[in-house]
Design a protein around this motif. Sequence first.
Motif, PDB file in Angstrom:
ATOM      1  N   VAL A 199      21.176  16.854 -38.837  1.00  0.00           N
ATOM      2  CA  VAL A 199      20.747  17.761 -37.375  1.00  0.00           C
ATOM      3  C   VAL A 199      21.238  16.924 -36.131  1.00  0.00           C
ATOM      4  O   VAL A 199      21.498  15.860 -36.035  1.00  0.00           O
ATOM      5  CB  VAL A 199      19.148  17.661 -37.310  1.00  0.00           C
ATOM      6  CG1 VAL A 199      18.633  18.349 -36.005  1.00  0.00           C
ATOM      7  CG2 VAL A 199      18.534  18.105 -38.448  1.00  0.00           C
ATOM      8  N   LYS A 200      22.055  17.789 -35.271  1.00  0.00           N
ATOM      9  CA  LYS A 200      22.477  17.607 -33.991  1.00  0.00           C
ATOM     10  C   LYS A 200      22.213  18.482 -33.085  1.00  0.00           C
ATOM     11  O   LYS A 200      22.262  19.641 -33.443  1.00  0.00           O
ATOM     12  CB  LYS A 200      24.107  17.351 -34.116  1.00  0.00           C
ATOM     13  CG  LYS A 200      24.615  16.608 -32.731  1.00  0.00           C
ATOM     14  CD  LYS A 200      26.018  16.221 -33.176  1.00  0.00           C
ATOM     15  CE  LYS A 200      26.637  15.511 -31.885  1.00  0.00           C
ATOM     16  NZ  LYS A 200      26.080  14.323 -31.273  1.00  0.00           N
ATOM     17  N   ALA A 201      21.465  18.072 -32.006  1.00  0.00           N
ATOM     18  CA  ALA A 201      21.066  19.286 -31.182  1.00  0.00           C
ATOM     19  C   ALA A 201      21.178  18.628 -29.590  1.00  0.00           C
ATOM     20  O   ALA A 201      20.645  17.490 -29.308  1.00  0.00           O
ATOM     21  CB  ALA A 201      19.619  19.821 -31.352  1.00  0.00           C
ATOM     22  N   THR A 202      21.473  19.666 -28.665  1.00  0.00           N
ATOM     23  CA  THR A 202      21.515  18.982 -27.291  1.00  0.00           C
ATOM     24  C   THR A 202      20.834  20.197 -26.450  1.00  0.00           C
ATOM     25  O   THR A 202      21.182  21.356 -26.518  1.00  0.00           O
ATOM     26  CB  THR A 202      22.994  18.988 -26.743  1.00  0.00           C
ATOM     27  OG1 THR A 202      23.716  17.755 -27.462  1.00  0.00           O
ATOM     28  CG2 THR A 202      23.005  18.471 -25.199  1.00  0.00           C
ATOM     29  N   PHE A 203      19.825  19.878 -25.578  1.00  0.00           N
ATOM     30  CA  PHE A 203      19.131  20.583 -24.722  1.00  0.00           C
ATOM     31  C   PHE A 203      19.591  20.293 -23.310  1.00  0.00           C
ATOM     32  O   PHE A 203      19.670  19.145 -22.744  1.00  0.00           O
ATOM     33  CB  PHE A 203      17.679  20.604 -24.770  1.00  0.00           C
ATOM     34  CG  PHE A 203      17.095  21.394 -23.746  1.00  0.00           C
ATOM     35  CD1 PHE A 203      16.800  22.641 -23.772  1.00  0.00           C
ATOM     36  CD2 PHE A 203      16.363  20.535 -22.680  1.00  0.00           C
ATOM     37  CE1 PHE A 203      15.949  23.217 -22.807  1.00  0.00           C
ATOM     38  CE2 PHE A 203      15.557  21.443 -21.771  1.00  0.00           C
ATOM     39  CZ  PHE A 203      15.564  22.546 -21.689  1.00  0.00           C
ATOM     40  N   GLY A 245      23.555  23.119 -31.012  1.00  0.00           N
ATOM     41  CA  GLY A 245      23.672  22.009 -32.133  1.00  0.00           C
ATOM     42  C   GLY A 245      24.169  22.816 -33.476  1.00  0.00           C
ATOM     43  O   GLY A 245      24.719  23.474 -33.686  1.00  0.00           O
ATOM     44  N   ALA A 246      23.784  21.818 -34.487  1.00  0.00           N
ATOM     45  CA  ALA A 246      24.297  22.268 -35.791  1.00  0.00           C
ATOM     46  C   ALA A 246      23.135  21.542 -36.852  1.00  0.00           C
ATOM     47  O   ALA A 246      22.631  20.487 -36.813  1.00  0.00           O
ATOM     48  CB  ALA A 246      25.525  21.420 -36.364  1.00  0.00           C
ATOM     49  N   LEU A 247      23.223  22.296 -37.920  1.00  0.00           N
ATOM     50  CA  LEU A 247      22.270  21.920 -39.153  1.00  0.00           C
ATOM     51  C   LEU A 247      23.415  21.765 -40.215  1.00  0.00           C
ATOM     52  O   LEU A 247      24.127  22.785 -40.450  1.00  0.00           O
ATOM     53  CB  LEU A 247      21.162  22.636 -39.334  1.00  0.00           C
ATOM     54  CG  LEU A 247      19.985  23.000 -38.400  1.00  0.00           C
ATOM     55  CD1 LEU A 247      19.241  24.375 -38.608  1.00  0.00           C
ATOM     56  CD2 LEU A 247      19.427  21.819 -37.984  1.00  0.00           C
ATOM     57  N   THR A 248      23.701  20.803 -40.729  1.00  0.00           N
ATOM     58  CA  THR A 248      24.680  20.460 -41.697  1.00  0.00           C
ATOM     59  C   THR A 248      24.112  19.666 -43.004  1.00  0.00           C
ATOM     60  O   THR A 248      23.407  18.873 -42.878  1.00  0.00           O
ATOM     61  CB  THR A 248      25.855  19.647 -40.965  1.00  0.00           C
ATOM     62  OG1 THR A 248      26.115  20.102 -39.678  1.00  0.00           O
ATOM     63  CG2 THR A 248      26.907  19.574 -41.927  1.00  0.00           C
ATOM     64  N   HIS A 249      24.842  20.375 -43.981  1.00  0.00           N
ATOM     65  CA  HIS A 249      24.487  19.975 -45.119  1.00  0.00           C
ATOM     66  C   HIS A 249      26.044  19.222 -45.682  1.00  0.00           C
ATOM     67  O   HIS A 249      26.831  20.194 -45.901  1.00  0.00           O
ATOM     68  CB  HIS A 249      24.061  21.039 -46.340  1.00  0.00           C
ATOM     69  CG  HIS A 249      23.871  20.473 -47.886  1.00  0.00           C
ATOM     70  ND1 HIS A 249      23.168  19.606 -48.423  1.00  0.00           N
ATOM     71  CD2 HIS A 249      24.958  20.415 -48.878  1.00  0.00           C
ATOM     72  CE1 HIS A 249      23.302  19.273 -49.707  1.00  0.00           C
ATOM     73  NE2 HIS A 249      24.561  19.966 -49.833  1.00  0.00           N
ATOM     74  N   GLU A 287      25.964  26.521 -37.013  1.00  0.00           N
ATOM     75  CA  GLU A 287      26.018  26.144 -35.744  1.00  0.00           C
ATOM     76  C   GLU A 287      25.499  27.131 -34.889  1.00  0.00           C
ATOM     77  O   GLU A 287      25.254  28.269 -34.890  1.00  0.00           O
ATOM     78  CB  GLU A 287      27.571  25.934 -35.194  1.00  0.00           C
ATOM     79  CG  GLU A 287      27.955  24.625 -36.227  1.00  0.00           C
ATOM     80  CD  GLU A 287      29.535  24.772 -35.485  1.00  0.00           C
ATOM     81  OE1 GLU A 287      30.012  25.394 -34.562  1.00  0.00           O
ATOM     82  OE2 GLU A 287      30.123  23.979 -36.228  1.00  0.00           O
ATOM     83  N   TYR A 288      24.739  26.641 -33.670  1.00  0.00           N
ATOM     84  CA  TYR A 288      24.019  27.560 -32.810  1.00  0.00           C
ATOM     85  C   TYR A 288      24.252  27.045 -31.151  1.00  0.00           C
ATOM     86  O   TYR A 288      24.735  26.222 -31.009  1.00  0.00           O
ATOM     87  CB  TYR A 288      22.533  27.606 -32.922  1.00  0.00           C
ATOM     88  CG  TYR A 288      21.893  26.112 -32.915  1.00  0.00           C
ATOM     89  CD1 TYR A 288      21.358  25.728 -31.843  1.00  0.00           C
ATOM     90  CD2 TYR A 288      21.736  25.536 -34.014  1.00  0.00           C
ATOM     91  CE1 TYR A 288      20.701  24.489 -31.679  1.00  0.00           C
ATOM     92  CE2 TYR A 288      21.023  24.181 -34.178  1.00  0.00           C
ATOM     93  CZ  TYR A 288      20.620  23.886 -32.597  1.00  0.00           C
ATOM     94  OH  TYR A 288      20.023  22.567 -33.022  1.00  0.00           O
ATOM     95  N   GLU A 289      24.013  28.114 -30.465  1.00  0.00           N
ATOM     96  CA  GLU A 289      24.419  27.769 -29.097  1.00  0.00           C
ATOM     97  C   GLU A 289      23.834  29.052 -28.182  1.00  0.00           C
ATOM     98  O   GLU A 289      24.029  30.253 -28.503  1.00  0.00           O
ATOM     99  CB  GLU A 289      25.938  27.635 -28.643  1.00  0.00           C
ATOM    100  CG  GLU A 289      26.092  27.531 -27.195  1.00  0.00           C
ATOM    101  CD  GLU A 289      27.667  26.993 -26.817  1.00  0.00           C
ATOM    102  OE1 GLU A 289      27.659  26.794 -25.949  1.00  0.00           O
ATOM    103  OE2 GLU A 289      28.580  27.086 -27.968  1.00  0.00           O
ATOM    104  N   VAL A 321      19.511  17.882 -16.332  1.00  0.00           N
ATOM    105  CA  VAL A 321      18.893  16.664 -17.181  1.00  0.00           C
ATOM    106  C   VAL A 321      19.622  17.250 -18.753  1.00  0.00           C
ATOM    107  O   VAL A 321      19.619  18.425 -18.975  1.00  0.00           O
ATOM    108  CB  VAL A 321      17.493  16.479 -17.347  1.00  0.00           C
ATOM    109  CG1 VAL A 321      16.759  17.518 -17.744  1.00  0.00           C
ATOM    110  CG2 VAL A 321      17.075  15.220 -18.101  1.00  0.00           C
ATOM    111  N   THR A 322      19.906  16.099 -19.621  1.00  0.00           N
ATOM    112  CA  THR A 322      20.227  16.657 -21.006  1.00  0.00           C
ATOM    113  C   THR A 322      19.577  15.631 -21.831  1.00  0.00           C
ATOM    114  O   THR A 322      19.608  14.524 -21.628  1.00  0.00           O
ATOM    115  CB  THR A 322      21.935  16.340 -20.781  1.00  0.00           C
ATOM    116  OG1 THR A 322      22.505  17.184 -19.973  1.00  0.00           O
ATOM    117  CG2 THR A 322      22.345  16.719 -22.361  1.00  0.00           C
ATOM    118  N   ALA A 323      19.142  16.330 -23.066  1.00  0.00           N
ATOM    119  CA  ALA A 323      18.777  15.444 -24.057  1.00  0.00           C
ATOM    120  C   ALA A 323      19.481  15.857 -25.232  1.00  0.00           C
ATOM    121  O   ALA A 323      19.763  16.858 -25.720  1.00  0.00           O
ATOM    122  CB  ALA A 323      17.341  15.911 -24.240  1.00  0.00           C
ATOM    123  N   SER A 324      20.179  14.751 -25.886  1.00  0.00           N
ATOM    124  CA  SER A 324      21.015  14.876 -27.110  1.00  0.00           C
ATOM    125  C   SER A 324      20.327  13.970 -28.339  1.00  0.00           C
ATOM    126  O   SER A 324      20.119  12.876 -28.114  1.00  0.00           O
ATOM    127  CB  SER A 324      22.230  14.409 -27.016  1.00  0.00           C
ATOM    128  OG  SER A 324      22.836  15.201 -26.046  1.00  0.00           O
TER     129      SER A 324
END
Length: 186
Positions: free
Chosen positions: A78-82, A40-44, A23-25, A101-104
Amino acid sequence: MSTFNGVAYVVENAASAEIYGLEYEGMLMTPYGILLGLNGALTHAEYSEFNRAACTAEDTRPPPCDLTGRRLRLVPDVKATFTAGWEGAPFNWPFLTRIGVTASYTSEVALATDLDPIDVRVAGTTYGVQLGIKSHDDTWHVTLFGDNVTGRQSLAAAQDSPGFRGTHFGGAYLDATYEIELGYRF
């Protein structure tokens, strides 16, 4: 997991699953009223052992089915929000202006308990916006929020119907939605 078998709901637990990820922020706020954010997060996530799982309605084999080695449902890779925003008083206006503005982005995700490939939310990006003004002393504000402003169509939920081979049901996320917020502090 709770699965409808055409007659009743059956609860069956996976023997084991393997889940790990990152997870990152991060956020950057500048002295110029600009804010940038990324999270967001990178998940296995997969079933290490699940040989008593529900079968898809189209499966002609007798149950149970084996989902060992398959991804867990509702867990994207993968899940990411800018997020980008600005707040300031251009041209020395007597109020502050706010723009954002948000991009998810979410990668493909299985929605059905039995991991039926028909019941999948495809990968994609959803955009949101925010436009507003507020007083310098924060006693009043007017803000317009927009969600899914490009009208991206995607499934919110989906399952197959074991009682009726080839039948699937579910629901979609709303098209573009907008709301306005008015605030005044006495």
